[in-house]
Every structure is written in structure tokens, then in C-alpha cells.
Write a protein that holds these residues in place. Structure first.
Motif: not given
Length: 242
Positions: A41, A198, A201-202
Motif C-alpha cells: 500500500r 480499490e 482506497d477503502r
């Protein structure tokens, strides 16, 4: 007069596997906090930029890194598989993941076979009674047994690399059944990687429990049953011949 072939000293034959086990033990403590989804990440933008600028170099580096992770049984194999999907997409990512895991598995197999595997295999070849029957059974069902080791998710990858070497499995059978048998799992992990951006991103981490979901586990068990069919057929025929 021909000279008798020299055999390697026992410690040299066992050295490759000892090195692998030693590096694995060190890596379990030294790298467990680095080969994680948090690391992916934190560095994903840099990795994507590197991919755009030097795709071939990054793919080669990823392949070598993943081979090292598997060959030395380092933590982070699942993270590496997801990374392959994240960086290279489903098709190329799966190909790289399967290639790297297969090469690493073969390296462990060769290291184990050179030492302990050679000793145990020789004892099984010269054994009698139950040991001889076990050896013959393994030879008769080698391909089915190797595929089962790969397709049944409960068998740790390192164990599935080590056991065949210890019982004298043939290298070419081990290599191709590994490459074929890990494809379903590789597809699952690579597909998770395709959408991992994605997930990050959450503020979440990928759910690797997907492998145990019915829609994935069911087909894997179905493939395992197909791999076991030749063994079952031979067992039934053997009983009829008694």
C-alpha cells in the motif's frame, strides 16, 4: 583401470537444504514486518511508476524476488501473488506467479533430494515388506499424489515441495504437476491483486479468505477428486485381483 565414482560427503549433500532452512528461520523474524500488504500500500504509486517506465525490468525483478521467497520459504508468498496481479494484470500476473512459484518449488525439491531425500529413497528402494509396498504404491500413483498435494488447499506449500523429494518422486513429474496444480490458486490470488487498489482506497486489506469460499473451494475439491480417480481405480482393480 577405472576409478570408482566419488560420492559427496554427507554434509555437502545436506548443505543446500540446511541453507534453505536457515534462511527461512532468519527470514521468518527479519522480514515478517516488511513483506506485507502495508508495504504494498505504501509503495504502490512508486511501483506503478516503475512499471510504466521499466516494465520488463520490473517483471524480471518481481520474478526473481518471488523465486527467492518460495525457494527460501520466506514470509510473504501470498502478498507476492497479489502484487503480481496488481502490477501486471490477470494474464501476465498469473503467468509470472506460476513461473516463480514453480521455479522456487523445484529448487527446494532439488535441495531436499540431494541430501535427506537421497538417503530415504535409497532405504525405500532396498526395503522389503510394507516399505517396499509403500514405495511401489507411490510410483504407481505418483502423478495423482503430486496433483493432490497442490490442489488440496490444506497442504502447506513448503510441505508439498519437501515430501515428494523425500519419497523419491521424479523431477519432471514434480515440475509439471506443480506448474499445473498451482494454477487455480494462482488465479484466485492474482485476481485479488487486480482489484487491490480499490481495496486500499477503502482503507482495507485484501480478503485472502476468498480461497475458502464455496465458489472457489468447490471447484478445487472437484479437481482434487479428478486427480484422485486413477488412484481409486488402481486400488479397486488391485482388490479384484486378490
Amino acid at each position: 583401470m577405472t576409478q570408482p565414482a566419488r560420492t559427496k560427503p554427507a554434509f555437502l549433500r545436506h548443505l543446500p537444504l540446511a541453507v534453505i532452512l536457515g534462511v527461512a528461520a532468519i527470514g521468518a523474524f527479519a522480514l515478517r514486518d516488511y513483506l506485507t500488504f502495508d508495504t504494498l500500500r505504501d509503495n504502490r504509486e512508486s511501483l506503478l511508476a516503475l512499471r510504466e517506465a521499466h516494465y520488463a525490468a520490473l517483471a524480471s525483478g518481481f520474478l526473481l524476488a518471488y523465486v527467492a521467497i518460495v525457494a527460501f520459504s520466506l514470509p510473504g508468498a501470498s502478498v507476492a501473488s497479489v502484487t503480481g496481479g496488481f502490477l501486471f494484470g490477470l494474464a501476465a500476473g498469473t503467468a509470472l506467479n506460476v513461473a516463480a512459484a514453480s521455479i522456487g518449488a523445484v529448487l527446494i525439491f532439488l535441495a531436499a533430494r540431494a541430501g535427506l531425500g537421497q538417503t530415504l529413497s535409497a532405504k525405500m528402494d532396498t526395503g522389503e515388506g510394507r516399505l517396499a509396498r509403500l514405495r511401489q504404491g507411490l510410483r504407481d500413483n505418483e502423478i495423482s499424489a503430486l496433483l493432490l498435494l497442490r490442489l488440496v488447499p490444506v497442504v502447506p506449500f513448503f510441505v508439498a515441495n519437501l515430501l515428494p523429494a523425500l519419497v523419491g518422486a521424479r523431477l519432471h513429474n514434480f515440475a509439471w504437476t506443480t506448474a499445473v496444480g498451482i494454477v487455480p490458486g494462482a488465479l484466485v490470488f492474482t485476481s485479488i491483486g487486480v482489484g487491490v487498489g480499490e481495496v486500499f482506497d477503502r482503507g482495507e486489506n485484501p480478503d485472502l479468505g476468498l480461497l475458502w469460499s464455496p465458489q472457489v473451494l468447490g471447484p478445487l475439491l472437484g479437481l482434487a477428486v479428478l486427480a484422485a480417480l486413477p488412484m481409486l481405480i488402481r486400488a479397486i482393480r488391485g482388490r479384484k485381483d486378490i
